[in-house]
Enzyme design. Structure first.
Site, PDB file in Angstrom:
ATOM      1  N   ARG A   1      68.007  38.920  45.080  1.00  0.00           N
ATOM      2  CA  ARG A   1      67.696  39.915  44.060  1.00  0.00           C
ATOM      3  C   ARG A   1      66.788  41.015  44.618  1.00  0.00           C
ATOM      4  NH1 ARG A   1      64.376  38.313  41.099  1.00  0.00           N
ATOM      5  NH2 ARG A   1      63.912  36.236  41.907  1.00  0.00           N
TER       6      ARG A   1
ATOM      7  N   HIS B   1      62.764  29.698  32.020  1.00  0.00           N
ATOM      8  CA  HIS B   1      63.389  29.609  33.338  1.00  0.00           C
ATOM      9  C   HIS B   1      63.197  28.175  33.818  1.00  0.00           C
ATOM     10  CE1 HIS B   1      63.519  30.887  37.812  1.00  0.00           C
ATOM     11  NE2 HIS B   1      64.741  30.749  37.347  1.00  0.00           N
TER      12      HIS B   1
ATOM     13  N   SER C   1      61.294  28.259  43.255  1.00  0.00           N
ATOM     14  CA  SER C   1      62.170  27.843  44.345  1.00  0.00           C
ATOM     15  C   SER C   1      61.453  26.886  45.284  1.00  0.00           C
ATOM     16  CB  SER C   1      62.638  29.082  45.118  1.00  0.00           C
ATOM     17  OG  SER C   1      63.476  28.720  46.177  1.00  0.00           O
TER      18      SER C   1
ATOM     19  N   LYS D   1      63.424  21.663  41.204  1.00  0.00           N
ATOM     20  CA  LYS D   1      63.844  21.806  39.806  1.00  0.00           C
ATOM     21  C   LYS D   1      65.279  21.310  39.593  1.00  0.00           C
ATOM     22  CE  LYS D   1      64.260  26.092  38.455  1.00  0.00           C
ATOM     23  NZ  LYS D   1      65.667  26.491  38.179  1.00  0.00           N
TER      24      LYS D   1
ATOM     25  N   ASP E   1      69.108  26.153  34.830  1.00  0.00           N
ATOM     26  CA  ASP E   1      68.319  27.336  35.154  1.00  0.00           C
ATOM     27  C   ASP E   1      67.707  28.082  33.970  1.00  0.00           C
ATOM     28  OD1 ASP E   1      67.276  28.994  37.207  1.00  0.00           O
ATOM     29  OD2 ASP E   1      68.779  30.504  36.793  1.00  0.00           O
TER      30      ASP E   1
ATOM     31  N   ARG F   1      74.460  30.286  48.354  1.00  0.00           N
ATOM     32  CA  ARG F   1      74.618  29.677  47.036  1.00  0.00           C
ATOM     33  C   ARG F   1      76.078  29.423  46.685  1.00  0.00           C
ATOM     34  NH1 ARG F   1      70.214  30.052  43.290  1.00  0.00           N
ATOM     35  NH2 ARG F   1      68.393  31.060  44.210  1.00  0.00           N
TER      36      ARG F   1
END
Length: 542
Positions: A68, A227, A247, A251, A266, A332
């Site tokens: 991002r 989140h 990150s 999680k 997420d 990913r």
């Protein structure tokens, strides 16, 4: 080139009342509405956007940007939002700059082919957001079709989007003309209900832009956007749990419990009726992924339609190299939720019995688990602490703290206290127990100590979820004031592990490191002290 056998423009499922002209988008080439996976893959291959992988996956490369671009995200500063946006965390764009950006992007789009998906976010229909996603790339259309939720096919003709996202990677913004930072831009106008994305092929911008919109809208409805990942007990939807974490904290791994039902990995909302997934799929990191540790996620990398992003692969066999991070460590895979065998069909859960905040403490100070009061929960939620370790970035020679408020600062348009107060109110009202879990280091800081044993973390979380940990004896931590169990019945958790100071060879060195970490927390929290009540202030200064 039109792929052989693929429907032409107008032959997909189209909402006749809301075509692209309603958004001012005219004179395009071919427009493909609501194509399904086989057509989208065929288009992507014919347009040379990607490569067909094993099992019918789509292997793609996002080019210059493999993550991002949070510094290039803007919100249009209009009177209706001016007082409610957290401008210290958000770049403003003038209405005039956005108008020029919008007009120039529409002009750039003329004559080009585009793909449209009519989707929604939010499994709870009371808080559902209908979104139209317009993408230049066929594989982006496939990606967002996985990540958001799909209306029934018979809903499409009456579908009326509440927000529209236009993603045009080939468009380059002009910072001076468009009032933005670089040629890459993510611009949100809450009055016109439009998101414009340009100058980046990274697909995660699509889903995170929708999440950011929801993070602005949902608090006004009394819904807490989170989140986090979430799961619930098998056969008991009411017994749910949520897992916050940045990150590297575990999680996704820790919420993917084969003994529980996965609600999502997420993004979720917490309403007066319980929790619900905002998404319809998963976007999982694949670096060092293996079947032994995470079999369900690993297997999705070989299922039809899964989008594999920025992974190195053998050009002949298309075999994936999960250990090669030469393109990026942020490799990913994106896939629909039903590719996980124990995924919830409804994507709903009750009010969580437990909220787990995951942190990777590379300083070796925090215990493996601690129980928090509602005020302490708000404090640690606003802090959003984890840490970078030596060697992860150039110039990092010792552990560095990372504080990302609400465990997702880049996606939070409102001030953090808005979300913190919502969380505190909900855990207090519904009797939720909140836990801080350290998946980082013990016995010393990074480089001296060792990583917290995953078996111990899993055993502690199992004791949390089955309720047995509540019956343990607890002590008050002298550094942070939260409660830490003295012992647990699980053999994987020796008593010494629950007292971090005892795991260090040098108690004085532990005390010095603890003082250093406490000061880091305090300095970071100064930014919130003018906006919180006395109970949370007491936590901050204790």
């Amino acid at each position: 080139m039109q792929p052989k056998g693929v429907r032409k423009m107008g032959q997909g499922r189209v909402n006749a009342r809301m075509t692209l002209e309603a958004h001012g988008i005219k004179d395009l080439g071919s427009v493909h509405y609501n194509l399904m996976e086989p057509d989208l893959i065929q288009h992507a291959l014919c347009r040379e956007e990607g490569t067909l992988g094993q099992g019918g996956t789509l292997l793609v490369n996002t080019g210059k940007y493999t993550g991002r671009s949070p510094q290039d995200k803007h919100i249009v500063k209009t009177p209706s939002v001016e007082r409610s946006i957290w401008w210290e965390n958000t770049r403003a764009m003038s209405p005039e700059g956005f108008a020029r950006l919008h007009a120039d992007m529409l002009a750039h789009m003329k004559g080009r082919d585009y793909f449209v998906q009519d989707l929604y976010a939010g499994a709870d229909n009371a808080h559902r957001l209908d979104v139209r996603i317009v993408t230049e790339l066929a594989w982006h259309s496939l990606f967002i079709r996985h990540l958001l939720r799909r209306p029934d096919r018979d809903e499409i003709e009456s579908f009326s989007p509440e927000f529209t996202v236009i993603n045009c990677p080939s468009f380059q913004a002009d910072p001076k003309r468009h009032d933005c930072r670089t040629e890459t831009v993510i611009a949100m106008d809450f009055e016109q209900r439009i998101v414009l994305i340009g100058g980046t092929e990274y697909a995660g911008e699509n889903k995170k832009s929708v999440f950011s919109v929801l993070n602005y809208i949902l608090p006004e409805r009394g819904v807490m956007p989170m989140h986090c990942s979430a799961n619930h007990a098998v056969g008991n939807q009411i017994d749910s749990a949520v897992f916050f974490g940045l990150s590297g904290t575990g999680k996704t791994t820790l919420s993917a419990d084969p003994g529980r039902i996965l609600i999502g990995d997420d993004e979720h909302g917490w309403s007066d009726r319980g929790i619900f997934n905002l998404e319809g799929g998963c976007y999982a990191k694949t670096i060092d992924l293996n079947r032994e540790a995470e079999p369900e996620i690993y297997d999705t990398c070989f299922k039809f339609g899964t989008v594999i992003e920025n992974m190195v692969f053998d050009p002949e066999t298309r075999e994936l190299d999960f250990g090669d991070d030469s393109l990026t460590a942020n490799m990913r895979c994106a896939y629909p939720m039903n590719y996980i065998s124990n995924a919830s069909e409804s994507a709903l859960g009750g009010h969580p019995k437990n909220v787990v905040m995951l942190t990777c403490d590379a300083f070796g100070i925090l215990p493996p688990i601690a129980r928090l009061t509602p005020a302490q929960a708000m404090y640690h939620f606003l802090s959003g602490f984890t840490s970078k370790v030596a060697g992860t970035e150039r110039g990092v020679t010792e552990p560095e703290p990372t504080f990302s408020t609400c465990f997702g600062a880049p996606f939070m348009p409102r001030r953090p206290e808005t979300y913190g107060a919502l969380l505190r109110e909900k855990i207090a009202r519904h009797g939720t127990t909140c836990w801080l879990v350290n998946t980082g280091w013990t016995g010393g800081a990074f480089g001296t100590g060792s990583r917290m044993p995953i078996k111990a973390t899993r055993a502690l979380l199992s004791a949390v979820l089955d309720g047995s940990l509540e019956h343990s004896q607890f002590r008050k931590d002298v550094n942070f004031g939260f409660e830490v169990p003295v012992s647990v019945t699980a053999s994987a958790v020796p008593d010494i592990l629950l007292d971090p100071r005892r795991t260090w060879d040098d108690g004085a060195a532990y005390d010095a490191q603890a003082k250093k970490l406490i000061e880091m927390f305090a300095k970071n929290f100064e930014q919130y002290e003018a906006h919180i009540d006395s109970a949370v202030k007491a936590v901050a200064i204790s």
